[in-house]
Write an enzyme that holds these catalytic residues in place. Structure first.
Site, PDB file in Angstrom:
ATOM      1  N   ASP A   1      36.842  33.675  35.343  1.00 45.26           N
ATOM      2  CA  ASP A   1      36.084  34.632  36.140  1.00 45.26           C
ATOM      3  C   ASP A   1      34.681  34.127  36.448  1.00 45.26           C
ATOM      4  OD1 ASP A   1      35.728  37.424  37.209  1.00 45.26           O
ATOM      5  OD2 ASP A   1      34.161  37.456  35.668  1.00 45.26           O
TER       6      ASP A   1
ATOM      7  N   GLU B   1      37.950  31.461  39.858  1.00 48.55           N
ATOM      8  CA  GLU B   1      37.525  32.504  40.791  1.00 48.55           C
ATOM      9  C   GLU B   1      36.113  32.116  41.233  1.00 48.55           C
ATOM     10  OE1 GLU B   1      35.396  35.984  42.100  1.00 48.55           O
ATOM     11  OE2 GLU B   1      35.289  35.579  39.959  1.00 48.55           O
TER      12      GLU B   1
END
Length: 633
Positions: free
Chosen positions: A309, A360
């Site tokens: 993330d 990401e």
């Protein structure tokens, strides 16, 4: 056990931990059952380099501060013979000024369910895995050439009990795994499952990095979920957050009273936008903590990959909303973050070359998926956020204006192979007022659904691995809400069940036909036949598999005007037939009869030696496959 014996046990571990080279720090830090020299109990080891003293208190000692010994180099340890599994405890950090702050164990394997916040005595137990067939296949498989169609799940809101209780891992194993398999997805990606106190953070503000959230079950129950998924032929990926952490005072924040896991520089430590603290990625011990954590989930829990993330937050010093401190030369690149990500991916690939590391990352940073030896970051895939934004913007546009915005869906061809991409329609696109995918699309309900089928037909045809957030396959009208289950009742409405059937059919086509995945990351897999028919807003392309016969012709019509007598170039003489027509009645469309078999004409077109003539449905997609062709061996 004597101090000398403890020191002998831990000294080498401490050395590697402090030099940033420990890849399994969870095996010596935290709470571990011991049975040695007649001593049975639990050993507690805590890293708190600037603490004056460190204490353990819990159910086993009537919550009285019991001092640990300072072993060396900031690690405190001791054995408590009365401690038993499932008892609760906390760590007392003496700041040396008369104040003791009570914290979690950063390496705890189990925690009380929020709002309670104690760590639970819970050593690593042996687990009997029965997924060896799956694991062996992954070691042999080339993921780049394999289908990867990910179903992203938020465990608390996929399904809920009538009284509002979340599903446990056991209940998810019974319901989620067979659903994913039936729908044709290849992997489940779980939004963060590590222990977190606030549901509204969706799991992205973590306190306990080595434990699963107790609302879903125990670590052993999670392993059983993964085990059952693998037995069903489904991979499991988990979101992982190594860039920033929850700033709750009882957790990692300023753990020993000074910046411990976070940066010394307040500007670098504070993450204003997310209300968190950024890990000091240049600190050796933090690198050991995080790399060990990645290895923990991948090795101990048999995960097939990590979706990392907020990589952009680790690459740029000024990515956040608040004040920032530049490098000495004024630049904004976080050199420590870059070095950490390269070290992370290098370490993981050295040990587990088959696992997937997915970034990401939302900027144009070059080399996210390039090899570390070439100056890249070493990820396997990067989310293509640019494609996602352009595509949704195009489909949100009134069909009348789509021709003049045609470049939004063809621009991706200009950078198609700069990185290895995952095409994501994730949770971030259906929350915070952005509307559901269905509600983004203009027009009446029938138009919305035929456009939604077109959107996913275009997505599957586009080179790149795929990710869908749960509910996207239902045609859910409401935005995603983390506190309630998906709108399963929508399947009783007109168009929804037919649309779900379409998504199931499309997913299985994507998995079964090599043309749609084998060369996802290589130019050999795509021939753009016509991307310049702006006036009619029709896009045609050819996807190619490894064998010459493994190809599909794709025709996409982005406006509500049927295109009859439409000529499309094909590479071989013979007969072609429709594999998928998104406007068939079984999918909620208007067509009751499909197109007949198409015979080639010796009319060169779209750079191909032959062509076929067909009808491209309004707001529809055709997948056309060879039926009987000549010259393709």
């Amino acid at each position: 056990m004597t101090f000398a014996a403890l020191q002998e046990q831990l000294s080498e571990h401490i050395y590697h931990f402090n030099h940033g080279n420990h890849e399994a720090a969870y095996q010596f830090l935290g709470c571990h059952k011991v049975d040695q020299d007649g001593v049975t109990g639990y050993r507690f080891a805590i890293w708190a380099p600037h603490a004056a003293n460190v204490y353990i208190l819990g159910d086993f000692n009537h919550w009285q501060n019991e001092p640990l010994s300072h072993i060396e180099a900031g690690v405190w340890a001791g054995i408590i013979q009365g401690a038993e599994r499932s008892q609760c405890y906390k760590v007392g950090i003496d700041h040396g000024n008369g104040h003791i702050e009570y914290k979690i164990d950063p390496f705890g394997f189990n925690f009380e369910i929020a709002p309670k916040d104690a760590t639970v005595v819970w050593g690593l137990e042996d687990f009997e895995w029965s997924d060896q067939v799956w694991m062996n296949q992954q070691w042999r498989k080339n993921s780049v050439h394999s289908p990867l169609n990910i179903y992203e799940v938020h465990a608390s809101s996929w399904r809920r009990h009538p009284d509002g209780r979340t599903y446990t891992f056991a209940e998810l194993a019974d319901s989620l795994i067979p659903y994913v398999k039936e729908m044709g997805y290849t992997h489940i990606e779980m939004m963060p499952l590590m222990d977190h106190p606030l549901d509204a953070s969706w799991g992205y503000q973590i306190t306990g990095y080595y434990a699963v959230c107790g609302r879903y079950g125990t670590l052993e129950e999670f392993k059983d979920f993964v085990n059952q998924a693998h037995q069903a032929g489904i991979g499991v990926i988990m979101d992982w957050v190594p860039g920033h952490f929850c700033r709750n005072a009882n957790a990692l924040a300023y753990y020993d009273g000074t910046p411990t896991f976070e940066y010394q520089d307040v500007n670098r430590a504070n993450n204003v936008g997310w209300g968190t603290l950024n890990f000091d990625l240049g600190k050796n011990q933090v690198q050991s903590f995080l790399i060990s954590n990645a290895m923990f989930w991948l090795k101990e829990c048999h995960l097939d990959g990590l979706r990392v993330d907020a990589v952009s937050n680790m690459l740029y010093l000024d990515f956040d909303q608040g004040p920032w401190t530049p490098n000495e030369d004024g630049s904004n690149h976080n050199r420590q973050g870059v070095a950490f990500l390269q070290k992370l991916n290098t370490t993981i690939k050295d040990h587990l070359p088959h696992v997937l590391m997915i970034a990401e990352e939302s900027t144009d940073w070059k080399g996210i998926t390039h090899a570390v030896s070439e100056g890249g970051l070493g990820f396997d895939y990067k989310w293509n956020m640019g494609w996602m934004n352009d595509t949704l913007r195009f489909f949100e546009t009134d069909p009348y204006y789509r021709p003049q915005n045609f470049r939004l869906i063809t621009f991706v061809f200009m950078y198609q192979y700069n990185e290895r991409y995952v095409l994501p329609f994730s949770h971030d696109e259906v929350v915070h007022g952005k509307k559901s995918l269905l509600d983004k699309i203009p027009g009446n309900r029938e138009t919305q659904f035929e456009t939604l089928r077109l959107l996913h037909g275009y997505m599957m045809a586009q080179p790149g691995k795929k990710l869908h957030f749960m509910g996207n396959e239902l045609g859910q009208y409401l935005e995603w809400r983390y506190y309630s289950e998906l709108e399963w009742k929508d399947l009783s409405f007109e168009f929804n069940r037919e649309y779900q059937h379409y998504m199931k059919t499309l997913n299985h086509i994507g998995k079964d036909y090599k043309a749609l995945h084998y060369y996802d990351t290589e130019p050999a897999g795509l021939t753009v036949l016509d991307a310049d028919n702006v006036e009619q807003a029709v896009l045609t392309m050819m996807r190619q598999g490894k064998a010459k016969r493994d190809f599909l012709i794709i025709a996409l019509n982005f406006i509500p005007v049927e295109r009859q007598e439409y000529r499309i170039g094909v590479p071989y003489k013979g007969e072609y037939e429709v594999l998928l027509n998104s406007q068939m009645q079984e999918f909620g469309g208007r067509w009751t009869e499909n197109l007949p078999v198409m015979k080639t004409e010796e009319v060169p077109h779209d750079g191909q030696p032959y062509s076929i003539v067909t009808t491209v449905p309004s707001l529809g997609v055709l997948y056309i496959k060879p039926k009987r062709i000549y010259g393709a061996k």
